[in-house]
Design a protein around this motif. Structure first.
Motif, PDB file in Angstrom:
ATOM      1  N   ARG A   1      -5.248   6.199  -9.701  1.00 43.51           N
ATOM      2  CA  ARG A   1      -5.344   4.733  -9.715  1.00 43.51           C
ATOM      3  C   ARG A   1      -4.371   4.129  -8.702  1.00 43.51           C
ATOM      4  O   ARG A   1      -4.702   3.154  -8.015  1.00 43.51           O
ATOM      5  CB  ARG A   1      -5.068   4.208 -11.118  1.00 43.51           C
ATOM      6  CG  ARG A   1      -5.210   2.708 -11.253  1.00 43.51           C
ATOM      7  CD  ARG A   1      -5.038   2.244 -12.684  1.00 43.51           C
ATOM      8  NE  ARG A   1      -6.065   2.803 -13.547  1.00 43.51           N
ATOM      9  CZ  ARG A   1      -6.177   2.506 -14.844  1.00 43.51           C
ATOM     10  NH1 ARG A   1      -5.305   1.672 -15.409  1.00 43.51           N
ATOM     11  NH2 ARG A   1      -7.131   3.038 -15.565  1.00 43.51           N
ATOM     12  N   HIS A   2      -3.170   4.697  -8.603  1.00 39.81           N
ATOM     13  CA  HIS A   2      -2.207   4.203  -7.617  1.00 39.81           C
ATOM     14  C   HIS A   2      -2.753   4.394  -6.194  1.00 39.81           C
ATOM     15  O   HIS A   2      -2.577   3.524  -5.339  1.00 39.81           O
ATOM     16  CB  HIS A   2      -0.876   4.931  -7.762  1.00 39.81           C
ATOM     17  CG  HIS A   2      -0.105   4.539  -8.984  1.00 39.81           C
ATOM     18  ND1 HIS A   2       0.282   3.236  -9.240  1.00 39.81           N
ATOM     19  CD2 HIS A   2       0.363   5.277 -10.028  1.00 39.81           C
ATOM     20  CE1 HIS A   2       0.951   3.186 -10.392  1.00 39.81           C
ATOM     21  NE2 HIS A   2       1.003   4.408 -10.885  1.00 39.81           N
ATOM     22  N   ARG A   3      -3.415   5.531  -5.948  1.00 34.47           N
ATOM     23  CA  ARG A   3      -4.004   5.746  -4.618  1.00 34.47           C
ATOM     24  C   ARG A   3      -5.111   4.733  -4.343  1.00 34.47           C
ATOM     25  O   ARG A   3      -5.262   4.246  -3.214  1.00 34.47           O
ATOM     26  CB  ARG A   3      -4.540   7.176  -4.511  1.00 34.47           C
ATOM     27  CG  ARG A   3      -3.445   8.242  -4.499  1.00 34.47           C
ATOM     28  CD  ARG A   3      -4.010   9.616  -4.132  1.00 34.47           C
ATOM     29  NE  ARG A   3      -2.959  10.617  -4.138  1.00 34.47           N
ATOM     30  CZ  ARG A   3      -2.653  11.380  -5.180  1.00 34.47           C
ATOM     31  NH1 ARG A   3      -3.339  11.250  -6.319  1.00 34.47           N
ATOM     32  NH2 ARG A   3      -1.686  12.268  -5.109  1.00 34.47           N
TER      33      ARG A   3
ATOM     34  N   ASN B   1       3.211   5.980  -2.481  1.00 25.32           N
ATOM     35  CA  ASN B   1       4.402   6.783  -2.788  1.00 25.32           C
ATOM     36  C   ASN B   1       4.552   7.016  -4.289  1.00 25.32           C
ATOM     37  O   ASN B   1       5.027   8.081  -4.703  1.00 25.32           O
ATOM     38  CB  ASN B   1       5.653   6.095  -2.231  1.00 25.32           C
ATOM     39  CG  ASN B   1       5.726   6.156  -0.721  1.00 25.32           C
ATOM     40  OD1 ASN B   1       5.149   7.055  -0.097  1.00 25.32           O
ATOM     41  ND2 ASN B   1       6.413   5.213  -0.108  1.00 25.32           N
ATOM     42  N   LYS B   2       4.145   6.028  -5.101  1.00 27.52           N
ATOM     43  CA  LYS B   2       4.168   6.237  -6.550  1.00 27.52           C
ATOM     44  C   LYS B   2       3.227   7.361  -6.938  1.00 27.52           C
ATOM     45  O   LYS B   2       3.556   8.209  -7.783  1.00 27.52           O
ATOM     46  CB  LYS B   2       3.778   4.946  -7.281  1.00 27.52           C
ATOM     47  CG  LYS B   2       4.847   3.868  -7.277  1.00 27.52           C
ATOM     48  CD  LYS B   2       4.444   2.677  -8.124  1.00 27.52           C
ATOM     49  CE  LYS B   2       4.419   3.023  -9.600  1.00 27.52           C
ATOM     50  NZ  LYS B   2       4.164   1.794 -10.431  1.00 27.52           N
TER      51      LYS B   2
ATOM     52  N   ALA C   1      -3.508   1.571  -3.412  1.00 22.74           N
ATOM     53  CA  ALA C   1      -2.968   1.667  -2.051  1.00 22.74           C
ATOM     54  C   ALA C   1      -4.067   1.436  -1.017  1.00 22.74           C
ATOM     55  O   ALA C   1      -3.877   0.688  -0.037  1.00 22.74           O
ATOM     56  CB  ALA C   1      -2.322   3.038  -1.846  1.00 22.74           C
ATOM     57  N   LEU C   2      -5.228   2.047  -1.213  1.00 25.14           N
ATOM     58  CA  LEU C   2      -6.333   1.874  -0.265  1.00 25.14           C
ATOM     59  C   LEU C   2      -6.813   0.433  -0.236  1.00 25.14           C
ATOM     60  O   LEU C   2      -7.208  -0.075   0.820  1.00 25.14           O
ATOM     61  CB  LEU C   2      -7.477   2.813  -0.638  1.00 25.14           C
ATOM     62  CG  LEU C   2      -7.184   4.325  -0.463  1.00 25.14           C
ATOM     63  CD1 LEU C   2      -8.361   5.146  -0.945  1.00 25.14           C
ATOM     64  CD2 LEU C   2      -6.856   4.651   0.989  1.00 25.14           C
ATOM     65  N   GLN C   3      -6.758  -0.225  -1.390  1.00 21.94           N
ATOM     66  CA  GLN C   3      -7.138  -1.640  -1.412  1.00 21.94           C
ATOM     67  C   GLN C   3      -6.183  -2.479  -0.557  1.00 21.94           C
ATOM     68  O   GLN C   3      -6.629  -3.338   0.208  1.00 21.94           O
ATOM     69  CB  GLN C   3      -7.143  -2.151  -2.848  1.00 21.94           C
ATOM     70  CG  GLN C   3      -8.285  -1.616  -3.702  1.00 21.94           C
ATOM     71  CD  GLN C   3      -8.241  -2.144  -5.125  1.00 21.94           C
ATOM     72  OE1 GLN C   3      -7.615  -3.165  -5.397  1.00 21.94           O
ATOM     73  NE2 GLN C   3      -8.906  -1.456  -6.040  1.00 21.94           N
ATOM     74  N   TRP C   4      -4.870  -2.228  -0.701  1.00 24.19           N
ATOM     75  CA  TRP C   4      -3.904  -2.988   0.099  1.00 24.19           C
ATOM     76  C   TRP C   4      -4.077  -2.702   1.588  1.00 24.19           C
ATOM     77  O   TRP C   4      -4.010  -3.621   2.414  1.00 24.19           O
ATOM     78  CB  TRP C   4      -2.481  -2.666  -0.344  1.00 24.19           C
ATOM     79  CG  TRP C   4      -2.093  -3.273  -1.652  1.00 24.19           C
ATOM     80  CD1 TRP C   4      -1.752  -2.627  -2.798  1.00 24.19           C
ATOM     81  CD2 TRP C   4      -1.995  -4.670  -1.955  1.00 24.19           C
ATOM     82  NE1 TRP C   4      -1.469  -3.527  -3.797  1.00 24.19           N
ATOM     83  CE2 TRP C   4      -1.601  -4.790  -3.315  1.00 24.19           C
ATOM     84  CE3 TRP C   4      -2.205  -5.837  -1.219  1.00 24.19           C
ATOM     85  CZ2 TRP C   4      -1.415  -6.015  -3.942  1.00 24.19           C
ATOM     86  CZ3 TRP C   4      -2.004  -7.069  -1.852  1.00 24.19           C
ATOM     87  CH2 TRP C   4      -1.624  -7.146  -3.180  1.00 24.19           C
TER      88      TRP C   4
ATOM     89  N   GLY D   1       0.816  -1.215   0.000  1.00 27.65           N
ATOM     90  CA  GLY D   1       0.000   0.000   0.000  1.00 27.65           C
ATOM     91  C   GLY D   1       0.841   1.252   0.000  1.00 27.65           C
ATOM     92  O   GLY D   1       0.577   2.211  -0.740  1.00 27.65           O
ATOM     93  N   LEU D   2       1.904   1.266   0.808  1.00 28.77           N
ATOM     94  CA  LEU D   2       2.794   2.426   0.843  1.00 28.77           C
ATOM     95  C   LEU D   2       3.527   2.607  -0.473  1.00 28.77           C
ATOM     96  O   LEU D   2       3.763   3.738  -0.912  1.00 28.77           O
ATOM     97  CB  LEU D   2       3.798   2.272   1.997  1.00 28.77           C
ATOM     98  CG  LEU D   2       3.217   2.395   3.405  1.00 28.77           C
ATOM     99  CD1 LEU D   2       4.289   2.078   4.445  1.00 28.77           C
ATOM    100  CD2 LEU D   2       2.651   3.791   3.642  1.00 28.77           C
ATOM    101  N   TRP D   3       3.882   1.488  -1.113  1.00 31.26           N
ATOM    102  CA  TRP D   3       4.560   1.568  -2.410  1.00 31.26           C
ATOM    103  C   TRP D   3       3.664   2.244  -3.440  1.00 31.26           C
ATOM    104  O   TRP D   3       4.095   3.154  -4.153  1.00 31.26           O
ATOM    105  CB  TRP D   3       4.938   0.161  -2.859  1.00 31.26           C
ATOM    106  CG  TRP D   3       5.527   0.102  -4.236  1.00 31.26           C
ATOM    107  CD1 TRP D   3       6.654   0.713  -4.690  1.00 31.26           C
ATOM    108  CD2 TRP D   3       4.997  -0.631  -5.348  1.00 31.26           C
ATOM    109  NE1 TRP D   3       6.868   0.410  -6.020  1.00 31.26           N
ATOM    110  CE2 TRP D   3       5.875  -0.409  -6.446  1.00 31.26           C
ATOM    111  CE3 TRP D   3       3.888  -1.464  -5.524  1.00 31.26           C
ATOM    112  CZ2 TRP D   3       5.645  -0.982  -7.692  1.00 31.26           C
ATOM    113  CZ3 TRP D   3       3.672  -2.039  -6.762  1.00 31.26           C
ATOM    114  CH2 TRP D   3       4.551  -1.792  -7.825  1.00 31.26           C
TER     115      TRP D   3
END
Length: 230
Positions: free
Chosen positions: A203-205, A27-28, A208-211, A22-24
């Motif tokens: 989309r990256h966010r 951060n992207k 992240a929320l899914q993870w 999620g942090l990865w």
């Protein structure tokens, strides 16, 4: 009790992994957003002349620059497999010799649609004589994947990726360590709808929320089995 212990050990593996992923992704998204903010700010500054000595890429990244000089049509290259609105095509890369020096800079003149017969190369005429252009400085890609081995010698007019070191080794003149994306208002270009650095940041966010949600859910499931009655 054994199930609880095994579940706890599993959580020690899963939760850090979910949070790390999620942090990865987060951060992207933040990195892309920061790049877009830099582009929005620096590209609106007054345009500066491209230096004729080796440039500092970080000092010029996202700056609007003015180029004066002559294109080297003999070393133009087409970068294959570039999509625009779901159509296949090429990016047209042409070196420009800066006025009053032997220093050259690579100019991305935009996207050009591929012919129906991909074995044929599209016509990408190069402006003759001295030109004056403006564009935005971009850093060349340093990591890419080639579908096939690239030739180590000779000159090929179509490349899979723009490898700046390969280009530098194939020419006899000095080359700036950057790419200039030609402005839409400048002459001699093709389709110039450059992708935004923050493209797909949302989309990256979402990923992240899914993870993070997986981490919370796995903890909740383990807690449920701990407290439920036999």
């Amino acid at each position: 009790m054994r199930v609880a212990i095994l579940g706890g050990l599993l959580q020690l593996l899963l939760i850090p992994a979910f949070i790390s992923l999620g942090l990865w992704q987060w951060n992207k998204a933040e990195s892309k957003t920061a790049l877009q903010a830099s582009l929005d700010t620096r590209s609106h500054d007054a345009a500066i002349a491209m230096p004729t000595t080796p440039a500092d890429i970080e000092a010029l990244r996202h700056r609007r620059v003015i180029l004066r000089g002559h294109f080297d049509a003999s070393r133009q290259v087409l970068i294959d497999n570039r999509l625009h609105r779901e159509q296949a095509g090429y990016h047209v890369i042409t070196p420009l010799r800066l006025e009053g020096s032997d220093m050259h800079v690579l100019v991305n003149r935009g996207w050009l649609r591929a012919p129906a017969d991909h074995a044929r190369q599209p016509d990408a005429p190069v402006p003759a004589g001295e030109v004056e252009l403006t564009g935005i400085v971009a850093a060349p890609t340093s990591r890419f994947f080639n579908l096939a081995a690239q030739p180590s010698s000779g000159w090929e007019p179509v490349w899979q990726n723009l490898d700046l070191e390969r280009f530098r080794s194939a020419v006899a003149y000095p080359l700036q360590p950057l790419i200039v994306q030609l402005d839409a208002q400048s002459p001699g270009g093709f389709v110039r709808e450059w992708p935004r650095p923050d493209e797909r940041a949302d989309r990256h966010r979402s990923y992240a929320l899914q993870w993070f949600g997986f981490a919370v859910a796995s903890l909740g499931i383990w807690g449920y089995f701990l407290v439920r009655k036999p």
